[in-house]
Write a protein that holds these residues in place. Structure first.
Motif, PDB file in Angstrom:
ATOM      1  N   UNK C  50      21.623 -18.230  24.643  1.00 62.12           N
ATOM      2  CA  UNK C  50      22.831 -17.878  23.919  1.00 62.12           C
ATOM      3  C   UNK C  50      22.615 -18.172  22.439  1.00 62.12           C
ATOM      4  N   UNK C  51      23.651 -18.012  21.665  1.00 59.27           N
ATOM      5  CA  UNK C  51      23.525 -18.168  20.228  1.00 59.27           C
ATOM      6  C   UNK C  51      23.094 -19.595  19.880  1.00 59.27           C
ATOM      7  N   UNK C  52      23.686 -20.553  20.548  1.00 57.83           N
ATOM      8  CA  UNK C  52      23.336 -21.943  20.259  1.00 57.83           C
ATOM      9  C   UNK C  52      21.858 -22.200  20.561  1.00 57.83           C
ATOM     10  N   UNK C  53      21.368 -21.580  21.625  1.00 63.34           N
ATOM     11  CA  UNK C  53      19.963 -21.744  21.959  1.00 63.34           C
ATOM     12  C   UNK C  53      19.061 -21.173  20.882  1.00 63.34           C
ATOM     13  N   UNK C  54      19.451 -20.046  20.346  1.00 65.82           N
ATOM     14  CA  UNK C  54      18.680 -19.454  19.247  1.00 65.82           C
ATOM     15  C   UNK C  54      18.671 -20.385  18.042  1.00 65.82           C
ATOM     16  N   UNK C  55      19.836 -20.942  17.727  1.00 65.99           N
ATOM     17  CA  UNK C  55      19.910 -21.835  16.571  1.00 65.99           C
ATOM     18  C   UNK C  55      19.079 -23.088  16.797  1.00 65.99           C
ATOM     19  N   UNK C  56      19.145 -23.607  17.993  1.00 60.80           N
ATOM     20  CA  UNK C  56      18.349 -24.796  18.288  1.00 60.80           C
ATOM     21  C   UNK C  56      16.863 -24.491  18.111  1.00 60.80           C
ATOM     22  N   UNK C  57      16.454 -23.315  18.572  1.00 61.06           N
ATOM     23  CA  UNK C  57      15.049 -22.933  18.419  1.00 61.06           C
ATOM     24  C   UNK C  57      14.682 -22.809  16.945  1.00 61.06           C
TER      25      UNK C  57
END
Lengths: 210, 210, 210, 210
Positions: C50-57
């Motif tokens: 999800x978006x948060x996962x992208x940001x974390x990456x």
DNA sequence: GATGAATGAGTATTCATTCAT
DNA sequence: CATGAATGAATACTCATTCAT
């Protein structure tokens, strides 16, 4: 001789049936199917035109053995008891149809899917026709009331079977504890729920009940 | 004094019921509902927490009059004929439930929706309970076979009603021409499909039918 | 061998970092990211949950080189001057962290994002720990006051660095013309702003300053 | 004489500040503000042009007492100790600014909001200017090193304060246990972290530390 | 002044389907 | 035949803002 393609098709159908049964139609996505079948998503479209086509094939494969079995039904007229035959028949239908019911529900929920399945269906006779033939034969043998239309009886029998297999949530909550099994239902349908006419009843016309 | 909000809520429920009936649950999107109701999509969420909440409210509004009517059912025991009462009852249930069946199907297809509706449901008695009470009363009056569990009869009756209202596509294709009406079904269920035991039958015990 | 997927992932991360830096987190929508990366919106979800996962990456990829560089920091204790080492260190951190600061701000603004990033973070030591180790080593060498906790010094250094990198708008407007660079800040922190104790001061205990 | 409108404005500002502090800017919706303030959603727009205007007003109201207090700061030069004065000043700023920091973060995250707040800000001097004046005065009194630019010192002080108030999550995780309080930070900034030049050092050139 | 229902553009996310490899 | 990355239209839901009462 099963080619690799046949094996893939089988795996896709197995996965579809299992998923619809276990997680419901709404959650049975093409990705889930492909994953459960152990193939890539794109592979699905090599064997079936689209998702509806896959579902129609799944229904078809599930229906085949049921239909094959039902073919012998008319020949059993006169043997054993009517109640026994019907209980046997409906029990078997119930067992075999367990995996089909979710598909039938999905078709009712999603008209597009229903249309696709209808297009794939052959015109060959199936359980409804064979059950009607059996009831007709029994009627000729005098073991089924003569004033009833065999086809209508067949519909009522199958409708009851379906209704018991797919209970409305509300009814399950209320009366789930007294849920009848197929033997109970057949008993009710054979003998009726009304008190039998007593011998000294001069007349017991059907009109009484209307 | 119906406020503007009440009118909007009604329009949303009407639109939901109409769409589910006409195009199926799968196509009943929030956008379609809002459009059919003549409101903006966001308005839906001012009145219901989410889509499932709207559907639960729709089911609730449809169910209310049915339940209210069914409340008088037990009091009718002994009046008229059993067949007449049941035909009346089931006819009314069928009529009123026509709009509910698609929702029940949707709940069976989409477990999430089912959960939301179950959460919104009150524990008050409804048609299943009232029908059971009526049958029990008739049983005490000797107009229903004493050896049957009234709750099981109720389930069979409602299951048959449901099955006739939601026919499997396959059966409709095959036997749609002989589709029984509720009077037919009640007749079958009251009197049974088996030939009645004649008084002079030396041996045609009930066991024959089991 | 970079597969097509790897290239897409890189493009998504690049686009995310660039957008957060240029237009702010609030405007960095999935649509904008996909467009900037030159892919369809759905592609994002093939590579990140999800978006948060992208940001974390994105944060992870930015942090990696900083952490790798900081690893050598403790070994530099004793070489050159403390001021030189710290200026070098903080300059490098500032440069490398320029793209991370907007993410850290976003995490502070949106708790959900912060949680997602925290979940993705490893427990491995990073710049704060390495800086503490460096300061401790210098303390043992007598180049850092013995009465200070190295960890607290590290926090003050990093806090100052962060505060200079993310100035409150108000302060920038008022004193932007005199904005200190990292050399200035290190100078202040090393020597202090107080006038040094003069030799003839009989006693100038630390308590004087509290 | 507070009119009804004034009271509503106050309630809206209170609600805004409380929500931003407690649930974060991302969750502080106009609906939540109105609900917390006990007014209708539309009322907000009777008192403020839009959401950004409300936020700007909230920042302004929070800043007023801080600015008022800071006005007296330059006059305290020479009294007590520099460390004591700065600790007092920064402690007060920290306390008063607790509610402002989330707004400053929000402005950094959402440029639109930042622009609105900047537009609403007056050009009057605030804490940065007053702190600079104080430091300059102390410098003339010989209690602050003469080779430092007071404005730069002020920026470093405020940046450190800000950095300590808004710690990067990463640093908190790593060194949260050794988090310095303001007294620690002031101590470090006054005396520096470097070992003091010993009296017999003939020269204590800055180059030593570079 | 105050209300709160209505708005509708915008958000993140899903998923059946396509196609280059 | 098979793959799986890429697609993009569609979905449920949010929220700052407007306006009739």
């Amino acid at each position: 001789m099963a080619s690799r393609g046949d094996a893939t098709r089988d795996r896709l159908l197995d996965a579809t049936i299992q998923l619809v049964r276990d997680v419901g139609y709404a959650q049975t996505t093409t990705r889930a199917i492909a994953q459960a079948a152990g193939v890539a998503e794109g592979t699905l479209y090599r064997h079936y035109p689209d998702k509806a086509g896959l579902f129609a094939a799944a229904v078809g494969r599930q229906s085949a053995p049921v239909t094959a079995w039902a073919r012998d039904l008319p020949a059993r007229a006169g043997a054993g008891t009517v109640a026994g035959n019907l209980t046997d028949c409906l029990t078997r239908l119930a067992t075999l149809r367990t995996d089909i019911v979710p598909f039938e529900l999905a078709m009712l929920t999603d008209p597009d899917l229903g249309r696709a399945a209808a297009a794939a269906r052959t015109a060959e006779p199936g359980p409804p026709e064979f059950l009607t033939q059996y009831l007709q034969a029994e009627q000729h043998l005098g073991r089924i009331r003569a004033d009833l239309d065999p086809a209508k009886i067949a519909v009522v029998l199958l409708a009851t079977l379906f209704g018991l297999a797919v209970p409305s949530q509300r009814t399950t909550d209320a009366l789930g504890g007294s849920w009848p099994d197929i033997t109970d239902a057949v008993h009710i349908l054979i003998d009726g729920i009304g008190t039998p006419a007593r011998p000294d009843d001069t007349a017991r016309p059907a009109a009484d009940h209307r």
